[in-house]
Design an enzyme around this catalytic site. Structure first.
Site, mmCIF file in Angstrom:
data_model
loop_
_atom_site.group_PDB
_atom_site.id
_atom_site.type_symbol
_atom_site.label_atom_id
_atom_site.label_comp_id
_atom_site.label_asym_id
_atom_site.label_seq_id
_atom_site.Cartn_x
_atom_site.Cartn_y
_atom_site.Cartn_z
ATOM 1 N N ARG A 15 0.812 -1.221 0.000
ATOM 2 C CA ARG A 15 0.000 0.000 0.000
ATOM 3 C C ARG A 15 0.846 1.272 0.000
ATOM 4 N NH1 ARG A 15 -3.701 -1.551 5.001
ATOM 5 N NH2 ARG A 15 -1.936 -2.927 5.363
ATOM 6 N N GLY A 135 -7.954 -5.551 12.619
ATOM 7 C CA GLY A 135 -8.607 -6.731 13.165
ATOM 8 C C GLY A 135 -9.479 -6.289 14.336
ATOM 9 N N ASN A 221 0.759 2.603 6.748
ATOM 10 C CA ASN A 221 0.521 1.690 5.623
ATOM 11 C C ASN A 221 0.546 2.375 4.269
ATOM 12 O OD1 ASN A 221 0.100 -0.878 6.979
ATOM 13 N ND2 ASN A 221 -1.653 0.126 7.916
ATOM 14 N N ALA A 353 30.330 40.503 0.265
ATOM 15 C CA ALA A 353 29.184 39.984 -0.491
ATOM 16 C C ALA A 353 29.663 39.328 -1.778
ATOM 17 C CB ALA A 353 28.223 41.122 -0.821
ATOM 18 N N ASN A 359 35.850 25.547 -5.168
ATOM 19 C CA ASN A 359 36.434 24.370 -4.509
ATOM 20 C C ASN A 359 36.533 23.156 -5.424
ATOM 21 O OD1 ASN A 359 33.607 24.253 -4.522
ATOM 22 N ND2 ASN A 359 33.558 22.833 -2.809
ATOM 23 N N ALA A 396 38.242 44.023 -3.823
ATOM 24 C CA ALA A 396 36.963 43.568 -4.385
ATOM 25 C C ALA A 396 37.176 43.094 -5.813
ATOM 26 C CB ALA A 396 35.946 44.700 -4.344
HETATM 27 C C1 UD1 Z 1 -2.338 -7.081 11.719
HETATM 28 C C2 UD1 Z 1 -3.295 -7.869 12.620
HETATM 29 C C3 UD1 Z 1 -4.547 -7.013 12.838
HETATM 30 C C4 UD1 Z 1 -4.181 -5.666 13.426
HETATM 31 C C5 UD1 Z 1 -3.135 -4.977 12.568
HETATM 32 C C6 UD1 Z 1 -2.624 -3.746 13.268
HETATM 33 C C7 UD1 Z 1 -2.862 -10.158 12.080
HETATM 34 C C8 UD1 Z 1 -3.372 -11.355 11.387
HETATM 35 N N1 UD1 Z 1 -3.621 -9.089 11.999
HETATM 36 O O1 UD1 Z 1 -3.009 -6.842 10.501
HETATM 37 O O2 UD1 Z 1 -5.429 -7.683 13.717
HETATM 38 O O3 UD1 Z 1 -5.333 -4.858 13.545
HETATM 39 O O4 UD1 Z 1 -2.015 -5.857 12.344
HETATM 40 O O5 UD1 Z 1 -1.792 -3.028 12.436
HETATM 41 O O6 UD1 Z 1 -1.833 -10.207 12.702
HETATM 42 N N2 UD1 Z 1 4.376 -8.979 8.669
HETATM 43 C C9 UD1 Z 1 5.375 -9.922 8.618
HETATM 44 N N3 UD1 Z 1 5.157 -11.055 7.893
HETATM 45 C C10 UD1 Z 1 4.000 -11.284 7.219
HETATM 46 C C11 UD1 Z 1 2.970 -10.308 7.299
HETATM 47 C C12 UD1 Z 1 3.187 -9.165 8.042
HETATM 48 O O7 UD1 Z 1 6.434 -9.753 9.206
HETATM 49 O O8 UD1 Z 1 3.869 -12.332 6.585
HETATM 50 C C13 UD1 Z 1 4.648 -7.749 9.438
HETATM 51 C C14 UD1 Z 1 4.528 -6.523 8.585
HETATM 52 O O9 UD1 Z 1 5.805 -6.183 8.024
HETATM 53 C C15 UD1 Z 1 4.064 -5.474 9.574
HETATM 54 C C16 UD1 Z 1 3.277 -6.291 10.594
HETATM 55 O O10 UD1 Z 1 3.654 -7.632 10.428
HETATM 56 O O11 UD1 Z 1 5.122 -4.836 10.235
HETATM 57 C C17 UD1 Z 1 1.778 -6.161 10.420
HETATM 58 O O12 UD1 Z 1 1.442 -6.518 9.097
HETATM 59 P P1 UD1 Z 1 0.225 -5.846 8.324
HETATM 60 O O13 UD1 Z 1 0.029 -6.558 7.037
HETATM 61 O O14 UD1 Z 1 0.350 -4.373 8.327
HETATM 62 O O15 UD1 Z 1 -0.952 -6.169 9.335
HETATM 63 P P2 UD1 Z 1 -2.287 -6.959 9.069
HETATM 64 O O16 UD1 Z 1 -1.997 -8.400 8.786
HETATM 65 O O17 UD1 Z 1 -3.091 -6.195 8.109
#
Ligand code: UD1
Ligand code: CA
Length: 430
Positions: A15, A135, A221, A353, A359, A396
């Site tokens: 995103r 979530g 995001n 001025a 340089n 100057a």
């Molecule tokens: C997740 C939560 C959701 C919560 C939201 C808050 C889950 C399933 N859902 O949503 O309930 O409201 O965060 O922001 O956990 N990441 C990994 N590996 C992956 C996927 C994600 O390391 O496979 C990391 C991302 O880099 C990020 C974080 O986890 O830093 C959250 O991932 P993101 O996709 O933003 O969150 P959601 O899954 O949408």
């Protein structure tokens, strides 16, 4: 109780619509992941960052800036999702705090609220009128029962206003026990970390929802979120430095890098940008000036001056439209329209001025050294490398190409010639 910290940063961040990995996008001069890492470092000596997308690039940036950080590469092909991210992690301490790498505003104090209790699991909850994107946390009689991802919600569940901020503190043995039990039976076919909540509840574990502030736990995001997080962080940085004694004129127009620091009584006028690791001490930065990775001590700068990296300006006056780069000025006046690059200028010297240090010869950069009490006349060019000793006067309009010895006058101007009545001969008499 000692805690281990796991920072999730393996997601692609689609995103953001950017080639730069999401967590490396900068806020107040630092990648957002670094803000999160620094909050973690205040809490723990056992920090693991989970990576997958652009893992090498992110790991390299972290290693360049921080010590003792562990890395874990997620098996994102077989185990996608936040639950998959935690597979194979071995926290050293009894408790584990799970953070997201895209939460640059999270503070140490806020994280303490999650850690400092005896619950088996604490989780961060935000109450939102518009819960979209998060979530939903299902709470019955003050107790969390489970979490439902937006994409898996029934229309009724979508109305739930308590959302999961995505930060959890839990007993490490529960993490080790539940992560291998996760499945991907959901709309996104991902392994959801959030499913461990229901597992824990079913086994009679205590899951404590902790209400946290939306601003601190804001996840970035999109580029819109990035700008919004920047505004929030800047407001915090400015407030902090005003409380420490910095005077700001129209603070909302001022940008201050998170690495900058101020001592004594400093003044920042409207439109000033302080970029990079600057140290300002009793400095007055006038409107619309830019100071980058430099030290300004007992000096006034601007309005509309630009101080570029690696400059040290002490007891000096730098006026409008002066650009300074990688130079040391000590007790100097440079009031107007100059470029001073790769130079060292000593006490009592005055830069007229329009003076330019030349340089660069198209291949390499060279130094200009100006001693004490040197008067550099307006519109002079100093062709580097060049040394101007103490007590020198430069006429100057001089182009200085040779070193000038102590006490001398240097002048390279074409002598002036006056032609009487030339005007009338050329244009005729009016
Ligand atoms: C997740 C939560 C959701 C919560 C939201 C808050 C889950 C399933 N859902 O949503 O309930 O409201 O965060 O922001 O956990 N990441 C990994 N590996 C992956 C996927 C994600 O390391 O496979 C990391 C991302 O880099 C990020 C974080 O986890 O830093 C959250 O991932 P993101 O996709 O933003 O969150 P959601 O899954 O949408
Ligand atoms: Ca996701």
């Amino acid at each position: 109780m000692a805690v281990s910290v796991v920072i999730l940063a393996a997601g692609q961040g689609t995103r953001m619509k950017s080639k730069t990995p999401k967590v490396l996008h900068e806020i107040s001069g630092k990648p957002m992941l670094f803000h999160c890492l620094e909050a973690a470092q205040k809490l723990s000596d056992d920090i693991t960052v989970v990576l997958y997308h652009e893992a090498e690039m992110i790991e390299k940036r972290i290693i360049e800036n921080y010590k003792n950080i562990h890395f874990h590469i997620q098996d994102a092909l077989n185990f996608p999702g936040t639950g998959g991210a935690l597979r194979g992690i071995e926290p050293r301490h009894e408790k584990t705090l799970i953070l997201n790498g895209d939460m640059p505003l999270v503070t140490n104090e806020a994280l303490h609220k999650l850690i400092d209790n005896n619950a088996d699991i604490t989780m961060s909850v935000i109450m939102l009128n518009n819960p979209s994107g998060y979530g939903r946390v299902m709470i019955e009689n003050g107790k969390v029962t489970h979490i439902v991802e937006q994409k898996d919600c029934t229309p009724d569940q979508l109305l739930t206003k308590s959302v999961n901020a995505g930060v959890y503190a839990l007993k490490s043995d529960l993490l080790k026990k539940y992560i291998p039990l996760l499945n991907n039976n959901n709309v996104q076919k991902e392994y959801y970390l959030t499913d461990i909540i229901e597992m824990a509840v079913n086994e009679g574990k205590t899951v404590l929802p902790i209400e946290v502030g939306e601003e601190e736990f804001k996840g970035v995001n999109s580029k819109f979120d990035l700008a919004h997080a920047e505004e929030i962080m800047q407001a915090g940085i400015r407030t902090k430095w005003m409380m420490e004694g910095v005077i700001m004129r129209l603070p909302q127009t001022i940008y201050i890098d998170s690495r900058a620091s101020f001592e004594g009584e400093c003044v920042l006028e409207n439109g000033v940008s302080i970029i990079g690791k600057c140290i300002l001490k009793n400095a007055h930065i006038k409107s619309n000036s830019v100071v980058e990775s430099s030290e300004i001590i007992n000096s006034d700068i601007g309005p509309m001056a630009r101080i570029r990296p690696e400059s040290i300006i002490q007891d000096s006056h730098v006026g409008n439209f002066v650009e300074i780069k990688k130079s040391t000025l000590n007790g100097v006046k440079a009031g107007h329209l100059s470029y001073l690059g790769d130079s060292e200028i000593s006490t009592g010297s005055n830069i007229g001025a329009g003076v330019i240090t030349c340089n660069y010869d198209g291949k390499k950069k060279y130094k200009t050294i100006i001693g004490k009490n040197v008067f550099v006349g307006s519109d002079s060019q100093l062709v580097a490398p060049v040394i101007i000793e103490d007590d020198v006067m430069i006429g100057a309009g001089t182009t200085v190409t040779q070193d000038v010895t102590k006490g001398s006058l240097a002048v390279s101007r074409v002598p002036q010639k006056n032609v009487p009545n030339f005007f009338y001969k050329f244009f005729g008499k009016k």
